[in-house]
Design a protein around this motif. Sequence first.
Motif, PDB file in Angstrom:
ATOM      1  N   ASP A 107       0.841  -1.197   0.000  1.00 61.14           N
ATOM      2  CA  ASP A 107       0.000   0.000   0.000  1.00 61.14           C
ATOM      3  C   ASP A 107       0.878   1.249   0.000  1.00 61.14           C
ATOM      4  OD1 ASP A 107      -2.099  -1.733   0.238  1.00 61.14           O
ATOM      5  OD2 ASP A 107      -2.744  -1.041   2.214  1.00 61.14           O
ATOM      6  N   GLY A 108       0.412   2.280  -0.676  1.00 64.26           N
ATOM      7  CA  GLY A 108       1.213   3.494  -0.773  1.00 64.26           C
ATOM      8  C   GLY A 108       1.180   4.326   0.495  1.00 64.26           C
ATOM      9  N   GLY A 130      -3.340   2.120  -3.603  1.00 62.27           N
ATOM     10  CA  GLY A 130      -2.521   3.322  -3.642  1.00 62.27           C
ATOM     11  C   GLY A 130      -2.561   4.091  -2.336  1.00 62.27           C
ATOM     12  N   ALA A 131      -3.759   4.239  -1.784  1.00 63.60           N
ATOM     13  CA  ALA A 131      -3.939   4.832  -0.457  1.00 63.60           C
ATOM     14  C   ALA A 131      -5.033   4.036   0.226  1.00 63.60           C
ATOM     15  CB  ALA A 131      -4.321   6.298  -0.552  1.00 63.60           C
ATOM     16  N   ALA A 132      -4.827   3.708   1.495  1.00 65.57           N
ATOM     17  CA  ALA A 132      -5.806   2.915   2.237  1.00 65.57           C
ATOM     18  C   ALA A 132      -6.022   3.557   3.601  1.00 65.57           C
ATOM     19  CB  ALA A 132      -5.328   1.472   2.392  1.00 65.57           C
ATOM     20  N   VAL A 133      -7.241   4.021   3.848  1.00 65.90           N
ATOM     21  CA  VAL A 133      -7.573   4.605   5.145  1.00 65.90           C
ATOM     22  C   VAL A 133      -8.018   3.465   6.058  1.00 65.90           C
ATOM     23  CG1 VAL A 133      -8.982   6.277   6.367  1.00 65.90           C
ATOM     24  CG2 VAL A 133      -8.261   6.740   4.013  1.00 65.90           C
ATOM     25  N   ALA A 167      -7.276   2.243  -6.286  1.00 64.08           N
ATOM     26  CA  ALA A 167      -6.527   3.479  -6.102  1.00 64.08           C
ATOM     27  C   ALA A 167      -6.646   3.938  -4.653  1.00 64.08           C
ATOM     28  CB  ALA A 167      -7.041   4.553  -7.052  1.00 64.08           C
ATOM     29  N   ILE A 168      -7.878   4.008  -4.143  1.00 65.95           N
ATOM     30  CA  ILE A 168      -8.146   4.441  -2.774  1.00 65.95           C
ATOM     31  C   ILE A 168      -9.066   3.410  -2.134  1.00 65.95           C
ATOM     32  CG2 ILE A 168      -8.929   6.325  -1.307  1.00 65.95           C
ATOM     33  CD1 ILE A 168      -6.755   7.222  -3.228  1.00 65.95           C
ATOM     34  N   SER A 169      -8.739   2.971  -0.928  1.00 66.78           N
ATOM     35  CA  SER A 169      -9.610   2.031  -0.237  1.00 66.78           C
ATOM     36  C   SER A 169      -9.910   2.524   1.169  1.00 66.78           C
ATOM     37  CB  SER A 169      -8.985   0.635  -0.191  1.00 66.78           C
ATOM     38  OG  SER A 169      -7.862   0.613   0.666  1.00 66.78           O
ATOM     39  N   MET A 170     -11.072   2.103   1.657  1.00 61.55           N
ATOM     40  CA  MET A 170     -11.462   2.309   3.047  1.00 61.55           C
ATOM     41  C   MET A 170     -11.438   0.930   3.704  1.00 61.55           C
ATOM     42  SD  MET A 170     -12.099   5.589   3.064  1.00 61.55           S
ATOM     43  CE  MET A 170     -11.140   6.019   1.594  1.00 61.55           C
ATOM     44  N   GLY A 171     -10.481   0.676   4.583  1.00 60.35           N
ATOM     45  CA  GLY A 171     -10.330  -0.630   5.201  1.00 60.35           C
ATOM     46  C   GLY A 171      -9.221  -1.415   4.537  1.00 60.35           C
ATOM     47  N   SER A 172      -9.221  -2.748   4.622  1.00 60.02           N
ATOM     48  CA  SER A 172     -10.329  -3.428   5.272  1.00 60.02           C
ATOM     49  C   SER A 172     -10.260  -3.346   6.798  1.00 60.02           C
ATOM     50  CB  SER A 172     -10.349  -4.906   4.858  1.00 60.02           C
ATOM     51  OG  SER A 172      -9.164  -5.573   5.266  1.00 60.02           O
TER      52      SER A 172
END
Length: 460
Positions: A107-108, A130-133, A167-172
Amino acid sequence: MNFEDTPVEQRLFSDDGHLPKTIPVVEDGTVRQVTPPAGAKAMKSTFRPSFIQPNESTNVLIEDVKIRNTPFWIVHPLSSANVLVRGLDIYSDKTKDFEAKGWNNDDGIDPESSHDVVMEHNHVTVSDDGAAVKAGRNVNGREHRTPSERIIIRDSDYRNEAGNSAAISMGSEMSGGIRDVFIHDNVFGGHGMAMALKIKTNSTRGGAVESIYLRDSLLQYAVRSLVELDSNYNETVPFPNADDFDPQVRNIYVDRVDTGPDMPPATTSFSFRSAASRSPVENVRYRDSVYHSTSTLAAGFADNKNIKDLVVDNVTYINPQTGATTRYDTTPLRLLDVTRAVPDTGDATGLTAADAGRPDTVTPVPGRTFRIAGAVDLSTAPDFPRTGTLRILVDRDDAPVPVHVRADGTFLSDPVTLDDDQSWYRGRHYVSVNFWADNGIDINTSVYQVAVSNQQGRNR
């Protein structure tokens, strides 16, 4: 260790499996070396570490850094505040590593349980997200992690060449909650890009993903969809009887996000992989956008329609092969009057729907067996009794209860029988009324939480 909530000080790992003389702990923002707890044992570590990881830090600047080929999460602000990540040049080609070792967790930029974070002017090419919150996982996340919130991801380029990730994920990892994330003025692409935005959770994670804004961006290429919603996926490390937490995904806004003409022909805007009928994805808005595909918007909801209040406004599909255009606008269907639980004898009970503002609304019902009665509002869908679909699902049963819709829009189900003897039962059952028009995108869902009253009128 996670599910047993083992104290962090007892989770000891070392390169060779030997117990170290001291371990680091954080107290009041200061790292101190202390003796391991009495009776502690160490295990040999096989973990790949995060690369840049400010932990419990405030006022963090990571700027103009060039990073190449790290083994795991690359920039990972953890439990931090006032974080600015700007001007990063990240490239991680994990294709060969993935083939040889079976992993591509590069993950970036991954803010976790952090707030007031700005990520801007970054160029990120990785094989994973790419980005994971993130906000912690399962028991750890629910008990010990704060939400990730007030996060801006803007003016950046996210690419994926071979990993088939977002590109952008929330989680897991999101059990502590994720909210108020603003993603705008970005470009997404690469032949390994699966989708621009992925949201992933389940009933073991708990927490909520809410108020996510994706807007004013360009998706040049994705092999699956623009947005993936997956809120009831299989847990990677299942634990018996741990799935008591309703997955919550709500308030997702996608505005002015176009695709390039080189999108694969059969993709669609949404990959709606899963959702629980008792906790549908709620309040999704998709507006003022252009999508290039030979498919249709409805194809994204063909396998799963557990969604509440889907609104599509001025979305145009362009067939890249013929140039033909199709405009989509939805009108969410509504139920009319009050949905009722109708016993074989005695009076019917009006049911009150639960929602994000009233999550603990539970209606007492007089017995374990009853029918569900109600009516669809035909003012915006006069053909619904002839062409629409309505189904009623109870608790965790995927098989809908047979229901009969009359010409005037009223409906009555076959008998429903509640069973409290379930591992997940915590004082309430779930009755979901899920209905849609024949176009496959005018969809809505109402969920009623009920409990059987005993003779003294107490819920059980």
